[in-house]
Design a protein around this motif. Sequence first.
Motif, PDB file in Angstrom:
ATOM      1  N   VAL A  23      38.565  33.535  13.556  1.00 49.58           N
ATOM      2  CA  VAL A  23      37.188  33.939  13.873  1.00 49.58           C
ATOM      3  C   VAL A  23      37.164  35.361  14.448  1.00 49.58           C
ATOM      4  CG1 VAL A  23      35.169  33.431  15.317  1.00 49.58           C
ATOM      5  CG2 VAL A  23      36.354  31.579  14.172  1.00 49.58           C
ATOM      6  N   GLY A  24      38.148  35.689  15.286  1.00 49.50           N
ATOM      7  CA  GLY A  24      38.252  37.058  15.800  1.00 49.50           C
ATOM      8  C   GLY A  24      38.429  38.057  14.656  1.00 49.50           C
ATOM      9  N   THR A  39      36.208  26.087  18.982  1.00 50.79           N
ATOM     10  CA  THR A  39      37.677  26.034  18.903  1.00 50.79           C
ATOM     11  C   THR A  39      38.310  26.173  20.279  1.00 50.79           C
ATOM     12  OG1 THR A  39      37.245  27.579  17.079  1.00 50.79           O
ATOM     13  CG2 THR A  39      39.492  26.784  17.333  1.00 50.79           C
ATOM     14  N   SER A  96      42.880  29.475  14.646  1.00 51.53           N
ATOM     15  CA  SER A  96      41.583  29.472  13.982  1.00 51.53           C
ATOM     16  C   SER A  96      40.428  29.974  14.847  1.00 51.53           C
ATOM     17  CB  SER A  96      41.264  28.064  13.454  1.00 51.53           C
ATOM     18  OG  SER A  96      41.303  27.116  14.482  1.00 51.53           O
ATOM     19  N   GLY A  97      40.641  30.132  16.141  1.00 46.38           N
ATOM     20  CA  GLY A  97      39.532  30.504  17.024  1.00 46.38           C
ATOM     21  C   GLY A  97      39.348  32.005  17.206  1.00 46.38           C
ATOM     22  N   GLY A  98      38.807  32.363  18.361  1.00 44.21           N
ATOM     23  CA  GLY A  98      38.500  33.757  18.660  1.00 44.21           C
ATOM     24  C   GLY A  98      39.720  34.668  18.701  1.00 44.21           C
ATOM     25  N   GLN A  99      40.882  34.102  19.033  1.00 47.22           N
ATOM     26  CA  GLN A  99      42.113  34.900  19.031  1.00 47.22           C
ATOM     27  C   GLN A  99      42.727  34.986  17.643  1.00 47.22           C
ATOM     28  OE1 GLN A  99      45.121  33.577  21.958  1.00 47.22           O
ATOM     29  NE2 GLN A  99      43.488  32.425  22.931  1.00 47.22           N
ATOM     30  N   PRO A 140      40.271  39.588  20.482  1.00 45.68           N
ATOM     31  CA  PRO A 140      40.558  40.889  19.872  1.00 45.68           C
ATOM     32  C   PRO A 140      39.293  41.726  19.696  1.00 45.68           C
ATOM     33  CG  PRO A 140      40.630  39.156  18.203  1.00 45.68           C
ATOM     34  CD  PRO A 140      40.401  38.473  19.522  1.00 45.68           C
ATOM     35  N   LEU A 145      47.897  20.739  17.549  1.00 44.68           N
ATOM     36  CA  LEU A 145      46.537  21.166  17.903  1.00 44.68           C
ATOM     37  C   LEU A 145      46.553  22.528  18.592  1.00 44.68           C
ATOM     38  CD1 LEU A 145      44.902  17.777  18.946  1.00 44.68           C
ATOM     39  CD2 LEU A 145      44.368  19.189  16.962  1.00 44.68           C
ATOM     40  N   THR A 146      47.580  22.796  19.375  1.00 46.23           N
ATOM     41  CA  THR A 146      47.682  24.117  19.992  1.00 46.23           C
ATOM     42  C   THR A 146      47.827  25.190  18.906  1.00 46.23           C
ATOM     43  OG1 THR A 146      48.734  23.128  21.923  1.00 46.23           O
ATOM     44  CG2 THR A 146      48.968  25.504  21.680  1.00 46.23           C
ATOM     45  N   LEU A 192      29.557  33.286  14.707  1.00 50.36           N
ATOM     46  CA  LEU A 192      30.979  33.376  15.059  1.00 50.36           C
ATOM     47  C   LEU A 192      31.224  33.037  16.535  1.00 50.36           C
ATOM     48  CD1 LEU A 192      31.973  36.562  13.027  1.00 50.36           C
ATOM     49  CD2 LEU A 192      32.579  34.194  12.508  1.00 50.36           C
ATOM     50  N   LEU A 199      41.321  24.227  22.412  1.00 50.82           N
ATOM     51  CA  LEU A 199      42.534  24.969  22.777  1.00 50.82           C
ATOM     52  C   LEU A 199      42.792  24.877  24.281  1.00 50.82           C
ATOM     53  CD1 LEU A 199      44.886  26.902  22.215  1.00 50.82           C
ATOM     54  CD2 LEU A 199      43.282  28.803  22.239  1.00 50.82           C
ATOM     55  N   LEU A 215      32.637  40.063  20.250  1.00 49.48           N
ATOM     56  CA  LEU A 215      32.694  38.600  20.223  1.00 49.48           C
ATOM     57  C   LEU A 215      32.752  38.047  21.651  1.00 49.48           C
ATOM     58  CD1 LEU A 215      32.889  36.117  18.321  1.00 49.48           C
ATOM     59  CD2 LEU A 215      35.373  36.296  18.487  1.00 49.48           C
ATOM     60  N   GLN A 234      35.017  21.721  11.162  1.00 48.86           N
ATOM     61  CA  GLN A 234      35.929  22.245  12.172  1.00 48.86           C
ATOM     62  C   GLN A 234      36.358  21.137  13.138  1.00 48.86           C
ATOM     63  OE1 GLN A 234      36.711  25.464  15.704  1.00 48.86           O
ATOM     64  NE2 GLN A 234      34.732  25.669  14.709  1.00 48.86           N
ATOM     65  N   GLN A 251      37.483  37.670  11.540  1.00 52.93           N
ATOM     66  CA  GLN A 251      36.223  37.753  10.784  1.00 52.93           C
ATOM     67  C   GLN A 251      35.240  38.701  11.491  1.00 52.93           C
ATOM     68  OE1 GLN A 251      35.389  36.830   7.932  1.00 52.93           O
ATOM     69  NE2 GLN A 251      33.145  36.768   7.931  1.00 52.93           N
ATOM     70  N   MET A 252      35.195  38.613  12.810  1.00 57.79           N
ATOM     71  CA  MET A 252      34.311  39.505  13.580  1.00 57.79           C
ATOM     72  C   MET A 252      34.733  40.966  13.376  1.00 57.79           C
ATOM     73  SD  MET A 252      31.791  39.223  15.974  1.00 57.79           S
ATOM     74  CE  MET A 252      30.905  40.560  15.201  1.00 57.79           C
ATOM     75  N   THR A 254      44.396  25.422  16.811  1.00 58.13           N
ATOM     76  CA  THR A 254      43.236  26.002  17.495  1.00 58.13           C
ATOM     77  C   THR A 254      43.488  27.483  17.812  1.00 58.13           C
ATOM     78  OG1 THR A 254      44.092  25.070  19.573  1.00 58.13           O
ATOM     79  CG2 THR A 254      42.297  23.889  18.513  1.00 58.13           C
ATOM     80  N   LYS A 255      44.719  27.831  18.184  1.00 59.82           N
ATOM     81  CA  LYS A 255      45.017  29.230  18.469  1.00 59.82           C
ATOM     82  C   LYS A 255      44.801  30.092  17.223  1.00 59.82           C
ATOM     83  CE  LYS A 255      48.342  29.982  21.878  1.00 59.82           C
ATOM     84  NZ  LYS A 255      49.747  30.086  22.266  1.00 59.82           N
ATOM     85  N   ALA A 293      33.759  30.158  17.617  1.00 61.04           N
ATOM     86  CA  ALA A 293      34.904  30.423  18.502  1.00 61.04           C
ATOM     87  C   ALA A 293      34.831  29.575  19.770  1.00 61.04           C
ATOM     88  CB  ALA A 293      34.958  31.902  18.865  1.00 61.04           C
TER      89      ALA A 293
END
Lengths: 293, 293
Positions: free
Chosen positions: A151-152, B117, A145-148, B26, A138-139, B110, B121, B30, A116, A154-155, A142-143, B114
């Motif tokens: 990864v979000g 990342t 692939s991350g929690g938003q 989301p 990069l913006t 996760l 970001l 998380l 990562q 996947q959760m 990262t937007k 996150a």
Amino acid sequence: MKLDEYLSDTRSRFETHLQHSFQHSPSEQLKNAIHYSLLDGGKRLRPALVRAAALACGQSNQHWLIPASAIEMVHVYSLIHDDLPAMDNDDLRRGKPTNHKAFDEATAILAGDALQTEAFLQIAQATEFNDQQVRRMLTALTKASGGQGMVGGQMLDILAEETSITLEQLQHIHRLKTGALIQASLAIGALCKEDVTDSVLQQLEVYGDAIGLAFQITDDVLDVTSTTEVLGKPQGSDAEAQKTTYVTLLGLSGAKQQAHFQHQRALSALTDMGLNETSLLWQLADYILYRDH
Amino acid sequence: MKLDEYLSDTRSRFETHLQHSFQHSPSEQLKNAIHYSLLDGGKRLRPALVRAAALACGQSNQHWLIPASAIEMVHVYSLIHDDLPAMDNDDLRRGKPTNHKAFDEATAILAGDALQTEAFLQIAQATEFNDQQVRRMLTALTKASGGQGMVGGQMLDILAEETSITLEQLQHIHRLKTGALIQASLAIGALCKEDVTDSVLQQLEVYGDAIGLAFQITDDVLDVTSTTEVLGKPQGSDAEAQKTTYVTLLGLSGAKQQAHFQHQRALSALTDMGLNETSLLWQLADYILYRDH
């Protein structure tokens, strides 16, 4: 260029480039674990999208290689972590032991973590891009692939396993889990061209959203209609896991219809883009809909 | 400003800022898992270093907050992953259940992913920095935290558990595992000032290397000389785990001497920097050497 030829040319340039990654790793074991998953073949769909978007925007040199590596590193890190015992607990991927089986869990976690970070480092250091391009790439990455984003998704996907969900929720999960990274592939490809317009970026977002959904719906359809041999993974595994899919929600013909609808949406976005070199993006949209595995 | 006052002021501004993070997640689960570890207190040493470096370079506004958040997110992600059963298998951190105990392993993996990342970001989107500052900050932070830095060090540390290592190897592991991120804290703090010179960045690298080593040596010394109550973790745990430490390699007085040597190196680097506002960096070097836990 024909799609077959394009995909194999992209794969071979790309894999040569990847072999030179992680040369400065202080740990041989970490490098070996990373290369084990990173150089494992695969369709390399995301790198093909990066390059096709760069070409569509008029950037025909090799600048796509670093953003393509970056997106594939993010994708591969997510596969390594998804396969872990605490997540999907998979022992095999593409017929080979998963990373934590070939090495061990600690190494697999760290290999994913390092992949990562390296994705972002590669872009930050790419001398072929100016500071603004780097920041925009990069913006976007990262937007997505991350929690938003991934990864979000996947959760949400893990949490949805225990409940039944609506079509809207299913689409939301897929948009985050796989769609966001497909959109980011196109965005960072387009950003290889310094003066790409916002309007092109917006149409690529729609195209990416549509092919991302078409990809996932087709996956669900193939799980019902294909065979274990062609798929390279057990046919019917969604039904066995009692997963909510497009087929369980819409029926087989409803799901196929929805895939065709998304395919049409993707082609309309391409037309609206008004660029000359979109033939590969057309062919990639067809490929995603009509593939057999 | 006195150090106590500075640390508590930094902590309180910083934690208010962190509470607003991950508002767009989301998944509530998380976000809760991330906030559980991110808002868990701690010394906030790295954010204090970011701010002190920014101040030393003449940047006295609140620009340090985003790079400080970013570095703390990387640090906290590494703690969540390090605590996992496959890694250090720790059930408690700062007296509270670790992330995978409070939630579950999948969520903890996760949450760590996150956080990593999000760190990048946040910097990519920070409107207070120009494109070049963003690129330089992201280069420093990704280099320090990935396979060539923190993650590489963590891998070497795990592999070293089964063997005996030399002083040189021990220093190499600590430089990667903890030193690189301490150096990055100073670099991204200094980069808050647009026109920071390369010579200042180089002296901060030396200062960071020295306090990073002093920090780790002092940790090893305290494990022998302090008490479980003061440490907040079992005294003598290194000896119990038969870990190679500065104390096992150099003896107690040799280790203390080495910590003082690194402390002196840090102070020399500060003098060489030729800046006016280095008083907090002096006090932080002292704090790292003379702390009792």
